[in-house]
Scaffold this motif. Structure first.
Motif, mmCIF file in Angstrom:
data_model
loop_
_atom_site.group_PDB
_atom_site.id
_atom_site.type_symbol
_atom_site.label_atom_id
_atom_site.label_comp_id
_atom_site.label_asym_id
_atom_site.label_seq_id
_atom_site.Cartn_x
_atom_site.Cartn_y
_atom_site.Cartn_z
ATOM 1 N N UNK A 65 0.841 -1.148 0.050
ATOM 2 C CA UNK A 65 -0.030 0.012 -0.073
ATOM 3 C C UNK A 65 0.745 1.234 0.126
ATOM 4 N N UNK A 66 0.557 2.302 -0.573
ATOM 5 C CA UNK A 66 1.047 3.538 -0.392
ATOM 6 C C UNK A 66 1.268 4.037 0.966
ATOM 7 N N UNK A 67 2.210 5.121 1.155
ATOM 8 C CA UNK A 67 2.277 5.739 2.436
ATOM 9 C C UNK A 67 2.837 7.041 2.141
ATOM 10 N N UNK A 68 2.577 7.997 3.318
ATOM 11 C CA UNK A 68 3.205 9.242 3.238
ATOM 12 C C UNK A 68 4.639 9.232 2.864
ATOM 13 N N UNK A 69 5.425 8.059 2.709
ATOM 14 C CA UNK A 69 6.950 8.064 2.393
ATOM 15 C C UNK A 69 7.091 8.495 1.104
ATOM 16 N N UNK A 70 6.216 7.621 0.122
ATOM 17 C CA UNK A 70 6.085 7.778 -1.159
ATOM 18 C C UNK A 70 5.604 9.350 -1.706
ATOM 19 N N UNK A 71 5.078 9.981 -0.740
ATOM 20 C CA UNK A 71 5.001 11.400 -0.861
ATOM 21 C C UNK A 71 5.964 12.297 -0.756
ATOM 22 N N UNK A 149 -4.924 15.396 4.585
ATOM 23 C CA UNK A 149 -5.376 15.137 3.165
ATOM 24 C C UNK A 149 -4.999 13.964 2.621
ATOM 25 N N UNK A 150 -3.833 13.535 2.894
ATOM 26 C CA UNK A 150 -3.508 12.065 2.291
ATOM 27 C C UNK A 150 -4.544 10.963 2.720
ATOM 28 N N UNK A 151 -4.975 11.059 3.808
ATOM 29 C CA UNK A 151 -5.914 9.857 4.593
ATOM 30 C C UNK A 151 -7.246 10.361 4.164
ATOM 31 N N UNK A 152 -7.642 11.623 3.827
ATOM 32 C CA UNK A 152 -8.984 12.038 3.306
ATOM 33 C C UNK A 152 -8.988 11.592 1.713
ATOM 34 N N UNK A 153 -8.073 11.476 0.967
ATOM 35 C CA UNK A 153 -8.093 10.962 -0.331
ATOM 36 C C UNK A 153 -8.069 9.485 -0.653
ATOM 37 N N UNK A 158 -6.573 1.260 1.266
ATOM 38 C CA UNK A 158 -5.456 1.615 0.328
ATOM 39 C C UNK A 158 -4.131 2.116 0.681
ATOM 40 N N UNK A 159 -3.977 2.517 1.980
ATOM 41 C CA UNK A 159 -2.973 3.128 2.687
ATOM 42 C C UNK A 159 -2.364 2.573 3.859
ATOM 43 N N UNK A 160 -1.201 2.863 4.234
ATOM 44 C CA UNK A 160 -0.964 2.542 5.648
ATOM 45 C C UNK A 160 -0.512 3.831 6.182
ATOM 46 N N UNK A 161 -1.208 3.833 7.407
ATOM 47 C CA UNK A 161 -0.867 5.096 8.301
ATOM 48 C C UNK A 161 0.553 5.231 8.747
ATOM 49 N N UNK A 162 1.107 6.320 8.855
ATOM 50 C CA UNK A 162 2.464 6.438 9.466
ATOM 51 C C UNK A 162 2.166 7.780 10.689
ATOM 52 N N UNK A 164 3.849 11.156 12.109
ATOM 53 C CA UNK A 164 4.487 12.326 11.814
ATOM 54 C C UNK A 164 6.091 12.247 11.730
ATOM 55 N N UNK A 165 6.512 11.488 13.073
ATOM 56 C CA UNK A 165 7.806 11.531 13.369
ATOM 57 C C UNK A 165 8.521 10.402 12.542
ATOM 58 N N UNK A 166 7.678 9.334 11.942
ATOM 59 C CA UNK A 166 8.170 8.141 10.783
ATOM 60 C C UNK A 166 8.220 8.765 9.742
ATOM 61 N N UNK A 167 7.211 9.609 9.403
ATOM 62 C CA UNK A 167 7.416 10.209 7.930
ATOM 63 C C UNK A 167 8.676 11.233 7.832
ATOM 64 N N UNK A 168 8.972 11.942 9.118
ATOM 65 C CA UNK A 168 10.200 12.743 8.943
ATOM 66 C C UNK A 168 11.313 11.873 8.795
ATOM 67 N N UNK A 169 11.578 11.073 9.521
ATOM 68 C CA UNK A 169 12.692 10.086 9.595
ATOM 69 C C UNK A 169 12.874 9.424 8.303
ATOM 70 N N UNK A 170 11.979 9.398 7.524
ATOM 71 C CA UNK A 170 11.827 8.743 6.294
ATOM 72 C C UNK A 170 12.607 9.882 5.067
ATOM 73 N N UNK A 171 12.770 10.870 5.311
ATOM 74 C CA UNK A 171 13.143 11.808 4.422
ATOM 75 C C UNK A 171 14.518 12.255 4.858
ATOM 76 N N UNK A 172 15.652 12.468 4.016
ATOM 77 C CA UNK A 172 16.845 12.694 4.366
ATOM 78 C C UNK A 172 16.998 14.292 4.530
ATOM 79 N N UNK A 173 16.082 14.766 3.778
ATOM 80 C CA UNK A 173 15.734 16.261 3.939
ATOM 81 C C UNK A 173 15.181 16.655 4.965
ATOM 82 N N UNK A 174 14.141 16.215 5.342
ATOM 83 C CA UNK A 174 13.417 16.345 6.439
ATOM 84 C C UNK A 174 13.728 16.209 7.966
#
Length: 277
Positions: A65-71, A149-153, A158-162, A164-174
């Motif tokens: 499933x898609x996650x916010x990491x993909x975004x 917005x991601x959860x709403x759409x 179809x999605x896997x919830x994460x 905010x801390x996990x989302x941040x740690x998944x991006x080298x920029x964030x």
């Protein structure tokens, strides 16, 4: 203090229009990225289900499933961050040089103000630093909104919830812009502030001595860099020279503070003795 705050207010006003545009680009691009990535994924899932005659359950046996990491790793999200960083780096030079090359050499009017000239340096440092913090704060506000917005759409299946801390740690920029701990925040932004101080001193070398100043500025920057990382270089060369990480950090921190004080002192000298009205 009043003169310093007035200079900071003045510097912020000079860039505020473009800064608001910069924030606007970030907001629009990232929200558009969430929307487009979600819609693209729904289209992909529907197409795959139709072509392979699968149920949703069967689909997720073979596909994730898609996650916010993909975004947050997509170009819609990353490019505005890179653009903002690049813009502020360029503006770190422009904040000085436009005063010299602008109409009627505006720097001379600034130098004649009834205030200590070092306030010019501090006001420009503060302006850049506040802009960086403003962009980081914007990103912190955006992330929960984008996640909502991601959860709403996307429907739940179809999605896997994460978090905010996990989302941040998944991006080298964030993870660099939004450190996990206060100590990491001090290290990241303290280093950025130190680089900015050394850069401003190098610019003042160039403004004071022109072509020779370019060489002085480059040599000064290289010397400060070598001095800052010298404990790490020494430990890498000598097997028996060992310090705990916290001890290494303390030494580098002490050297960094010394470099900042020395750079500010050099800048103070150049502004008062070498740059004349």
């Amino acid at each position: 203090m009043k003169n310093y705050l007035n200079l900071v207010h003045f510097e912020l006003n000079r860039f505020i229009t473009f800064y608001v545009v910069l924030i606007g680009i970030t907001i629009v691009s990232q929200l558009a990225g969430v929307f487009l990535e979600a819609r693209s994924y729904i289209t992909l899932v529907n197409q795959t289900l139709l072509e392979e005659s699968l149920s949703i359950k069967q689909y997720f046996i073979s596909y994730s499933p898609i996650t916010m990491i993909d975004v947050v790793t997509s170009g819609w999200f990353v490019l505005p961050i890179i653009f903002s960083i690049a813009t502020l780096i360029i503006y770190s030079f422009l904040i000085w040089y436009r005063d010299w090359f602008g109409k009627n050499s505006f720097i001379y009017r600034l130098l004649m103000l009834p205030t200590n000239r070092i306030n010019l340096l501090f006001s420009k440092l503060t302006t850049i630093f506040l802009m960086v913090l403003g962009l980081v704060a914007t990103q912190l506000i955006l992330l929960p909104l984008e996640s909502a917005l991601f959860h709403y759409l996307l429907p739940d299946n179809l999605r896997f919830n994460l978090s905010i801390q996990t989302i941040i740690s998944s991006s080298e920029y964030l993870v660099f812009l939004i450190p996990e701990s206060f100590l990491q925040f001090l290290i990241h932004y303290g280093l950025g502030l130190l680089i900015l101080i050394v850069l401003f001193t190098s610019i003042l070398f160039e403004r004071s001595f022109h072509f020779k100043g370019i060489l002085f500025g480059i040599l000064f920057s290289i010397g400060m860099l070598i001095l800052l990382i010298s404990p790490i270089l020494i430990q890498a060369k000598l097997d028996y020279y060992y310090l705990y990480p916290i001890e290494n950090l303390a030494i580098v921190l002490f050297i960094g503070i010394a470099i900042a004080i020395f750079s500010i002192w050099i800048s103070h000298y150049l502004l008062n003795k070498k740059i004349t009205v």
